[in-house]
Design a protein around this motif. Structure first.
Motif, short mmCIF file in Angstrom:
data_model
loop_
_atom_site.label_atom_id
_atom_site.label_comp_id
_atom_site.label_asym_id
_atom_site.label_seq_id
_atom_site.Cartn_x
_atom_site.Cartn_y
_atom_site.Cartn_z
N UNK A 243 35.72 31.84 21.11
CA UNK A 243 35.57 31.90 22.34
C UNK A 243 36.84 31.96 22.46
N UNK A 244 37.11 32.22 24.15
CA UNK A 244 38.51 32.89 24.78
C UNK A 244 38.75 31.55 25.65
N UNK A 245 39.68 29.91 25.64
CA UNK A 245 40.02 29.44 26.45
C UNK A 245 41.08 29.44 27.35
N UNK A 246 41.20 29.25 28.61
CA UNK A 246 42.16 29.52 29.74
C UNK A 246 42.85 28.17 29.40
N UNK A 247 44.17 27.81 29.11
CA UNK A 247 44.30 26.93 29.15
C UNK A 247 44.91 26.51 31.08
N UNK A 248 44.27 27.63 32.31
CA UNK A 248 45.33 27.07 33.48
C UNK A 248 44.05 26.38 34.04
N UNK A 249 42.99 25.79 33.34
CA UNK A 249 41.81 25.61 33.51
C UNK A 249 40.75 26.43 34.98
N UNK A 250 41.87 27.68 33.99
CA UNK A 250 40.57 28.53 35.55
C UNK A 250 38.99 29.22 34.22
N UNK A 251 38.60 30.23 34.74
CA UNK A 251 37.06 30.47 34.17
C UNK A 251 37.57 32.19 33.71
N UNK A 252 37.65 32.64 32.07
CA UNK A 252 38.13 33.13 31.51
C UNK A 252 37.83 34.05 32.05
N UNK A 253 38.10 36.00 32.74
CA UNK A 253 37.12 36.31 32.98
C UNK A 253 38.28 38.40 32.31
N UNK A 254 37.55 39.03 32.80
CA UNK A 254 38.21 41.00 32.05
C UNK A 254 39.44 40.46 33.53
N UNK A 255 40.19 41.61 32.65
CA UNK A 255 41.54 42.14 33.41
C UNK A 255 41.09 42.85 34.47
N UNK A 256 42.03 43.32 34.98
CA UNK A 256 41.95 44.66 35.48
C UNK A 256 42.96 45.77 35.83
N UNK A 257 43.09 46.89 36.66
CA UNK A 257 43.81 47.43 36.99
C UNK A 257 43.33 48.79 37.89
N UNK A 264 39.18 49.36 37.28
CA UNK A 264 39.01 49.35 36.29
C UNK A 264 39.30 48.26 35.62
N UNK A 265 38.02 47.51 34.71
CA UNK A 265 37.80 46.27 34.22
C UNK A 265 38.05 46.31 32.47
N UNK A 308 39.33 58.37 32.40
CA UNK A 308 39.65 60.06 33.23
C UNK A 308 38.18 59.61 33.89
N UNK A 309 37.00 59.75 33.78
CA UNK A 309 35.64 59.77 33.57
C UNK A 309 35.64 58.69 35.24
N UNK A 310 36.29 57.78 35.89
CA UNK A 310 35.98 57.28 36.85
C UNK A 310 36.83 58.17 38.22
N UNK A 311 38.28 58.35 38.01
CA UNK A 311 38.54 58.87 38.81
C UNK A 311 38.34 60.40 38.73
N UNK A 312 37.71 61.11 37.95
CA UNK A 312 36.92 62.43 38.18
C UNK A 312 35.20 62.80 39.24
N UNK A 336 31.90 51.97 36.10
CA UNK A 336 31.22 52.96 37.60
C UNK A 336 30.39 52.10 38.17
N UNK A 337 29.78 51.36 37.55
CA UNK A 337 28.98 50.17 39.15
C UNK A 337 30.20 49.58 39.89
N UNK A 338 31.14 49.26 39.09
CA UNK A 338 31.74 48.77 40.03
C UNK A 338 33.01 49.07 40.72
N UNK A 339 32.67 50.26 40.43
CA UNK A 339 33.03 51.51 42.09
C UNK A 339 32.27 52.11 42.78
#
Length: 440
Positions: A243-257, A264-265, A308-312, A336-339
Motif C-alpha cells: 500500500x501507499x499511505x499519505x502522511x498528510x492524512x489525505x487519500x492517496x490518488x493519481x498524479x496528473x499533468x 493526463x493522470x 501522444x494519443x490523447x492530444x492527437x 481518454x475517458x477523463x478527456x
C-alpha cells in the motif's frame, strides 16, 4: 603433458598518472586519446585539451582514466554548476557548454546514421531545447547505510553502486533541489535502522515525495514522519509492498499533468516523460510533423498512458494506441475517458514479436507514430512498412537502435524528411531524437 596457451597477463597499473591530448568524445561523453595504439577513455576531459589523468582501469585493449589536471583548456569548457559533478554519476556533461552539448549529441546521431544506415546527408531541423536545470519530473534518490547504520543519501558514483552523498541537485525541481539535508536529518533520527531503501520525488500538479519502506517503522519514527510532513509544501507518502499511505492524512490518488490542452493522470510506477517542458514541445512538434487532418486514422505504437494519443485524438478521426504493458493500456483508456474522447482505441500487444498479423494493423491507418524504449522497434517497423502509409514518425531515446530501424524504412522506399534533436536530458549524454520518414 599437454601445454595450453596462456595469454600474457596485462600488468595492472591503476592510479598511475598519464599526460595525453584529447582528440574527441566517445558515446558516453568521455574524452578519447591514445597511448601507442591503445585507446584511452578519460572522464572529465574535452576535445582539444591536454590533461593529466589518473588511470582507473587497464585492459589489454584500452585504458580508462579520470582527468585530474587540465593543462590546455577547451573553449567548450564551463564551470560545472553542481559541486558533486565530478563524483556523482547523475550528470555527464556539466563541464561542457550548452551549445557544445547539442553539437556533441548531433554528431553522435550523425555518426550512427552513417554507420548503421549508410546515410550522411541529414535533414537537421532546429533542436528542441527547454530549461537546462530543474527539469526532472521524476527522480529516484538512493539511500545506503554503513556498518554503524549511518545514512548516505544521494546518487550513484560514476561506474559504481556506491552513493555520492548529495547536498543539492540542480536537475530536480526547485521544491526538491535542496531537500537532501532534511531527508538525511530525518532518517538519522529513526530508531528503525535501514527501514527506508530509497526516496522518489514526483513533480506534478500535486508534488510528492515517496519514502520506500522495507522494514517495520516504530511509533517514534512514524511520529517523526508525520511531523516532517506538516512542515512541507509537498505531499509525503510512505510506500510498502502492499500500500501507499499519505502522511498528510489525505487519500492517496493519481498524479496528473497538462499536455496540449489535455490532462493526463499517472501513478508513481507509470512511465512518464522526465522533462515536462520539453515534453510539451515534443508533442506539439510531433503533431506538426505528422500534418494531422480531421479524416486521419493514426496508429500510436508504444503509446504508454496516451502522451501522444490523447492530444492527437482531438484533431483526427481516430487514434489506435498499442502498448505492451496492460496496466499502461488501462491508464490510457482512463485518460481518454477523463478527456471525454470516444475516438480512441487502446490495445495490448507484444510489439517485439518477430512477425505477426494484428487485427488493428490494416489499410485503414493513414499515419504512424512510434515511441519505443531503448531497445528500439526493429520488429514493429518490419510490420508497419507493409501498411504503405505516407508518414511515419519515430521518437527515439537511443539513436543506435533508431538508426538500425531506419535502415528497414530506407529499404522499403522511405526517406528521412526531417530530423530533430530533443534535449530531454540536458547535462547528460542521453540523446533523444524525432525523425520523420516519408514514402517516396
Amino acid at each position: 603433458m599437454v601445454n595450453f596457451y596462456k595469454p600474457k597477463a596485462v600488468k595492472k597499473q591503476q592510479n598511475r598518472l598519464i599526460t595525453v591530448e584529447i582528440n574527441s568524445l566517445d558515446i558516453n561523453g568521455d574524452g578519447v586519446s591514445r597511448i601507442g595504439k591503445k585507446p584511452v577513455f578519460i572522464s572529465g576531459a574535452l576535445p582539444g585539451e591536454k590533461v593529466e589523468a589518473k588511470v582507473s582501469e587497464e585492459k589489454s585493449k584500452y585504458l580508462r582514466a579520470r582527468a585530474i589536471k587540465i593543462y590546455q583548456q577547451s573553449e567548450q569548457r564551463v564551470e560545472p554548476k553542481c559541486r558533486h559533478f565530478y563524483q556523482c554519476g547523475g550528470c555527464d556533461l556539466q563541464h561542457m557548454s550548452s551549445d557544445a552539448q547539442i553539437a556533441y549529441k548531433q554528431k553522435k546521431v550523425a555518426t550512427l546514421f552513417s554507420r548503421n544506415a549508410d546515410l550522411n546527408d541529414l535533414p537537421w531541423q532546429a533542436p528542441l531545447i527547454s530549461e537546462q536545470w530543474n527539469y526532472r519530473r521524476k527522480a529516484r534518490i538512493g539511500v545506503q547505510y554503513n556498518k554503524l547504520n549511518q545514512t548516505t543519501i544521494g546518487f550513484r558514483q560514476k561506474g559504481s553502486n556506491v552513493l555520492t552523498p548529495v547536498k543539492s541537485c540542480h536537475l530536480l525541481p526547485s521544491i526538491f533541489a535542496d531537500e537532501f539535508s532534511a531527508f538525511h536529518e530525518l532518517l538519522d533520527n529513526f530508531t528503525s535502522h535501514r527501514a527506508i531503501s530509497h526516496i522518489e520525488i514526483i513533480d506534478a500538479e500535486r508534488p510528492a515525495v515517496i519514502f520506500r519502506q522495507v522494514a517495520k517503522l516504530t511509533a517514534h519514527d512514524l511520529a517523526l514522519l508525520e511531523k516532517f510532513s506538516t512542515s512541507k509544501d509537498y505531499q509525503l507518502l510512505l510506500q510498502t509492498d502492499n500500500a501507499i499511505v499519505d502522511l498528510n492524512k489525505q487519500k492517496p490518488g493519481l498524479f496528473s499533468y497538462d499536455i496540449c490542452g489535455s490532462q493526463l493522470q499517472f501513478s508513481e510506477s507509470d512511465f512518464v516523460q522526465v522533462n515536462s517542458h520539453l515534453n510539451i514541445a515534443m508533442v506539439e512538434q510531433a503533431i506538426d510533423y505528422l500534418q494531422l487532418e480531421a479524416s486521419d486514422t493514426v496508429l500510436d505504437l508504444f503509446c504508454g498512458l496516451g502522451n501522444f494519443s490523447i492530444p492527437m485524438a482531438k484533431m483526427v478521426n481516430k487514434v489506435i494506441g498499442v502498448e505492451g504493458v496492460q496496466a499502461m493500456v488501462d491508464r490510457a483508456q482512463s485518460n481518454a475517458q477523463l478527456n471525454q474522447l470516444s475516438n480512441c482505441e487502446f490495445l495490448q500487444a507484444d510489439l517485439n514479436v518477430e512477425k505477426d498479423r494484428f487485427d488493428w494493423l490494416n489499410s485503414d491507418i493513414d499515419k504512424v507514430l512510434l515511441d519505443p524504449a531503448r531497445a528500439g522497434a526493429f520488429n514493429a517497423v518490419k510490420n508497419i512498412v507493409e501498411l504503405n502509409v505516407n508518414l511515419i514518425l519515430y521518437i527515439s531515446c537511443d539513436p543506435a537502435t533508431m538508426t538500425r530501424d531506419a535502415k528497414i524504412l530506407f529499404e522499403h522506399g522511405y526517406k528521412l524528411e526531417k530530423l530533430s534533436l530533443m534535449d530531454m536530458f540536458s547535462q547528460t549524454r542521453h540523446v533523444e531524437t524525432m525523425a520523420l520518414f516519408i514514402r517516396n
